[in-house]
Each structure stands twice: as C-alpha cells, then as structure tokens.
Design a protein around this motif. Structure first.
Motif, PDB file in Angstrom:
ATOM      1  N   VAL A  66       4.925   0.739   3.387  1.00  0.00           N
ATOM      2  CA  VAL A  66       4.812   0.027   1.958  1.00  0.00           C
ATOM      3  C   VAL A  66       6.424  -0.269   1.306  1.00  0.00           C
ATOM      4  CG1 VAL A  66       4.223  -0.073  -0.382  1.00  0.00           C
ATOM      5  CG2 VAL A  66       2.606   0.382   1.401  1.00  0.00           C
ATOM      6  N   ILE A  90       1.932   5.164   5.839  1.00  0.00           N
ATOM      7  CA  ILE A  90       1.708   3.916   5.177  1.00  0.00           C
ATOM      8  C   ILE A  90       2.541   3.702   3.684  1.00  0.00           C
ATOM      9  CG2 ILE A  90      -0.104   3.019   3.119  1.00  0.00           C
ATOM     10  CD1 ILE A  90      -0.520   2.188   6.077  1.00  0.00           C
ATOM     11  N   SER A 146      -3.346  -1.913   7.525  1.00  0.00           N
ATOM     12  CA  SER A 146      -2.531  -1.274   8.342  1.00  0.00           C
ATOM     13  C   SER A 146      -3.130   0.188   8.344  1.00  0.00           C
ATOM     14  CB  SER A 146      -1.255  -1.465   7.983  1.00  0.00           C
ATOM     15  OG  SER A 146      -0.627  -2.514   7.699  1.00  0.00           O
ATOM     16  N   ALA A 192      -1.580  -3.473   3.211  1.00  0.00           N
ATOM     17  CA  ALA A 192      -1.249  -2.070   3.690  1.00  0.00           C
ATOM     18  C   ALA A 192      -2.554  -1.283   3.908  1.00  0.00           C
ATOM     19  CB  ALA A 192      -0.342  -1.387   2.528  1.00  0.00           C
ATOM     20  N   THR A 194       2.787  -5.059   7.924  1.00  0.00           N
ATOM     21  CA  THR A 194       2.934  -4.835   6.675  1.00  0.00           C
ATOM     22  C   THR A 194       4.218  -5.619   5.963  1.00  0.00           C
ATOM     23  OG1 THR A 194       2.532  -2.374   7.003  1.00  0.00           O
ATOM     24  CG2 THR A 194       3.601  -2.989   4.919  1.00  0.00           C
TER      25      THR A 194
END
Length: 555
Positions: free
Chosen positions: A370, A366, A489, A486, A440
């Motif tokens: 991001v 993540i 995700s 995010a 994302t």
C-alpha cells in the motif's frame, strides 16, 4: 563547460522527495527482480559441473520429457481459455443486456469463485469426483461409467470454472458501455441478433475480451497447484521446473533455470501477441448511447435466470464442499457419518504456526504494498518522464513471471553471500510484494488519474510542501480506492502457493502449503478445515472491499 564536483553535489542535494522515491524503487526492483532474473538466466547456461554449456537447452529441444511439458502447458491453457470464453461471454451478455433476476447474487458468486485459489478448487473436486469421491461412487451406483477428475481433462475443467470470471467481468463492463448505434445500424439492415453479435458486438469488445482471455491463459499457464494435485503423471512446465529444482535425487538447478526462462519467454510472447492483435484495428467508439436493459417475457426471463444461476452455483461448489466436509467426521482419508469439530481442533493443535504465518506475512506484505503503491503511483502519474516510463515497465515484469519461476530465481540469487535470505520469512514477504505490487500500483494509478490536480496545487500555493500535501491531501483522497484494491491483493497473497512452496521451510509454512501437504498425505478433513479458513477470509475480505469501494465512490 563541464560541471564541477561541487556543482554536481549541489544538484544532488536539490533532489526532492519524489526523486528519492524513484531512486529507492529502482534499487528495490533491481535487487529483487532484475538481479534474480539475471542470476536465473546466467545459471541456465552452466551445467552441474559449473562449466558454461548449452546442454540444458539442447536437452529441452531433444527430449520429449521436457518439450512435452511445454506442449502440455499450452494445451491445457488454450482449452481452458476457449471454454472460459464459451461460458463467460454468454453469461456476461445475459446479465448485462436482459432483465434477469438475482444479478447481484450472480456477481457475488462469480467473484467469490474467482478469488478462491485454484488448488482449493482442485482439492474440492477430488473430494467429489476423485477415485473415491462421493459423486464418483454415486455415478457408479446408478450405472454411469465415470473414472475420475484426474488427468489433463480434469485440469482443464477446474481451470475453466476457476478463471471464466475473468471473461465475465471484463466483458460485462464492455457490454454496458458499448455504443449501441452500430448495433442498431446492423439491425436496420435486417441482420439477425446472432449475426449482429458475431459481426458487430464481439469485434467492438475484442480488446476487452482478449484482455480477459489473456488473464485466463496466463493464470492457467502459470498455475502450479491444480496440475500437481490432479495431474497424476501429466507434467506441465511449472511442475517440471519445481521438480527439477527440488528433487529427492539432488535436483538439477541448471535445467530448472532453463525451464524457468522458457516459461518467462512464453508468457511474454503471449502478452505481446495479444497486444499485436489489438493494435491492428481501431476500436474507438463515441460511447454516447449506452445499451438499455431489454425486458423479456416471463418464461424467457426465468429460463435465462436459471441458466445464469446454475453456472454461478456450479462455480461456487468447491468452496461449499470444503466448508461442509470440514465439519464431517474423518479418519485419515475416510469420511464417516456425523458432524464434528475434530478437524478444526486438530489444525489448531498441530499447525497453528501455519495459520499465524499466513496472516502475519500477508499483513506485512500488504502494508508495504500500500505504501509503495501510493508513492510509486504518484511518481508514475504526476511526474511523467522517460525514467518513470522505464520504472513502469520494470514494475510489470512480475506480471509475466509464474510464481514458481520467481521462487527459483530468488533462491538462486540469495542462497549465497553477500546476501543470504533463503530459509527466512523475509524472502517470502519480498516474493509476495514483488508478485502482487503491479496490481496495487495499477489500482492506485487508476484512482490518481481521477483526482483533479487543482486540489494539490491549492494546497501547495498556501505554502504546504509537496510531500506534506501528498500525505495530508492526495493520499487521503486515494485511500478508499487503494485500500479496496489492496484487499483484493491481500486475498491472492493469503492464497499464494506457487512461490511459497519453493521458498518456504518448516517454520515458515503457510496455510496454502499445509493444505497441499495434507491433501498429498490423504488428511482430507484437516485439509478441508484449513481451506475453509481461507474461503471465509476471502468472503469477509470481499465484503470489506465492496464496502470500501462504495465509500470511495461517495467521496
């Protein structure tokens, strides 16, 4: 006049930060998407002896064992999509057009059921409607003939309850913004409500409805866990590709590659088919007159509320089931009367590494997503060109790649020198980033389109360099919306099974793989405890995402 070597070097030095971002992203995509796909494609043309051959493609066409799996995949995906539409559209219409009660609760339950991984739903229904499920025994006791949830019908049932929220969410948004003047015109001509819905409302929201239907079909077509748990001999293409690649008899990588290529071709064809049907007509509206919520009579309102709540509660049953059963005393596959924490004690003693791996790998993924998502979104939105348009197309390739295919392609590409990644945690993180990055980036670009360029221009005009302006100003403004996207995700990453089951080895096992193993070895208690951890994490993540999105709207 041809540029000299010195002038070319000077031009290279003139590259700014965003040019380097574009180059690095191209290198990443070519290394971990294009190269594995090319390796997969080339491998499909070589037989077990390493000789160039079309044997695997010929076998797929000739042998029912192979082409039957494709038909099975298309069948369950098509039925799941049809039933998802039959549930999702009426639910969306009722909650968006009428003053039914508990709309917020209904939406939370629907979203929760969507974010839960399909294989947990399959596992829950096994506990309830399996060969020895408590609902199955109850039906037999009262004289209702019921076999079990296993088979292709059970797969369709689980897919429908899992994926109809796609339809609900897409259609709800479209119904709230539709121009009602066209519906009112049809009403003035004496058309009935059903006729207006069929001839005016549904055609107007067709692009949105078809996008939701595409999501349902693609998710069903690519899913590995549910057919594997419920199939009992019913083969779909992702399972067959996995079994051909990882087989106790030595495997058949060439056939696995062929099946993977066919999976990608089918997914891509379905995507283009949906876009073709949408492009045939013009669906634009002024949007000046959005619909008003209609007030119903008390009896009608409560009946529709009850119906909507029933659908929402049925779809959340799997998560409730795993949480409750995780506290029941168990010995292997048998549940006993009374509550206990033994299942949780066992997983903390036996598989703590899988829990740690899940959160560690997902967190690393993540963070990478991001950072990459924000940087690449800026390139796509603010630095539009043919080069960035091609970059955007490459980024969306994983959108049509089933997780099983991605896993197989990465093993074929990185199982030999010069770069060997198989058997490491790094390949899992890369697979998660590649799979979830498109989502994302899409959430980041959506936020960026809403930000006025004047803020950046004012900062640059005051002498702040463009790169510093991005991190100090634009990035901070994007952060709430990007983080809420995010987190969604993150939820899908911690629940990822299809790519993980191909790429992991013992030391890198995750919760989803461990649940899958526990169910297959009939350790239902520990499986339920692990599934509960994922369900609670999903709920907490959803609440955090909801809070962040509200803050983003307030800024």
């Amino acid at each position: 006049m041809q540029p000299t070597k010195r002038s070319r070097l000077f031009a290279f030095k003139k590259w700014d930060f965003w040019s380097w971002v574009t180059l690095v992203m191209y290198l990443f995509l070519f290394a971990f998407i294009v190269y594995p796909l090319c390796s997969l494609f080339i491998n499909s043309f070589y037989n077990d002896e390493g000789v160039f051959s079309l044997e695997t493609y010929a076998n797929f066409i000739k042998l029912k064992y192979y082409y039957g799996a494709l038909w099975n995949s298309l069948k369950v995906s098509a039925f799941a999509t049809i039933f998802a539409i039959l549930i999702g559209v009426p639910l969306a219409y009722v909650t968006s057009r009428y003053n039914v009660k508990f709309k917020g609760l209904i939406q939370i339950l629907v979203i929760m059921s969507l974010l839960s991984p399909p294989f947990i739903g399959a596992y829950s229904w096994i506990l309830m409607l399996g060969n020895n499920g408590f609902l199955t025994r109850f039906f037999h006791d009262i004289g209702i003939p019921f076999s079990s949830v296993y088979g292709w019908k059970g797969i369709v049932f689980v897919f429908t309850l899992q994926f109809y929220p796609h339809i609900y969410l897409y259609v709800s948004g479209a119904l709230k913004t539709i121009d009602t003047s066209l519906e009112e015109a049809a009403e003035s001509l004496g058309r009935s409500s059903f006729h207006r819905l069929r001839t005016v409302t549904l055609p107007l929201i067709f692009p949105t409805l078809s996008a939701g239907a595409l999501m349902v079909f693609m998710a069903s077509f690519a899913d590995f866990g549910t057919p594997m748990l419920l199939g009992q001999g019913f083969k779909v293409l992702p399972i067959l590709a996995y079994e051909q690649f990882i087989s106790e008899m030595g495997g058949n990588p060439a056939m696995a590659s062929t099946l993977s290529i066919i999976l990608i071709v089918c997914s891509t064809s379905i995507l283009f088919l949906q876009r073709y049907f949408v492009s045939r007509k013009n669906y634009t509206m002024t949007g000046m007159r959005t619909p008003k919520v209609q007030t119903l009579r008390p009896l009608t309102k409560w009946l529709l509320t009850a119906g909507a709540l029933l659908v929402a509660f049925v779809s959340i049953i799997p998560q409730a089931t795993v949480i409750v059963t995780s506290f029941i005393k168990t010995k292997g596959p048998v549940f006993h009367a009374g509550f206990s924490l033994n299942s949780y004690k066992e997983i903390l003693f036996r598989v703590p590494k899988a829990i740690l791996n899940t959160y560690t790998f997902s967190l690393i993924s993540i963070v990478i997503m991001v950072i990459m998502g924000m940087l690449v979104a800026y390139v796509l939105v603010r630095r539009k060109s043919k080069i960035t348009a091609m970059l955007d197309s490459l980024i969306m390739i994983p959108y049509v790649m089933p997780g099983t295919v991605l896993g197989i392609s990465m093993i074929i590409a990185f199982n030999k020198p010069p770069v060997v990644l198989t058997g490491t945690w790094i390949i899992l993180v890369i697979a998660y980033v590649v799979r979830k990055l498109p989502y994302t980036i899409r959430s980041s670009t959506a936020i960026l389109y809403q930000l006025d360029r004047s803020v950046e221009e004012a900062s640059i005009s005051l002498g702040v360099p463009p790169m510093k302006t991005f991190f100090k100003t634009t990035g901070r403004l994007m952060a709430p919306g990007v983080l809420s996207g995010a987190i969604l995700s993150w939820v899908t990453t911690i629940n990822e099974l299809s790519s993980t089951i191909v790429l992991y080895y013992g030391a890198t096992a995750t919760i989803s793989v461990t649940i899958y193993s526990e169910v297959f070895t009939a350790n239902y208690g520990t499986g339920a405890a692990l599934a509960s951890i994922l369900s609670v994490t999903t709920l907490v993540s959803l609440l955090v995402a909801n809070k962040l999105s509200k803050k983003g709207l307030m800024m």
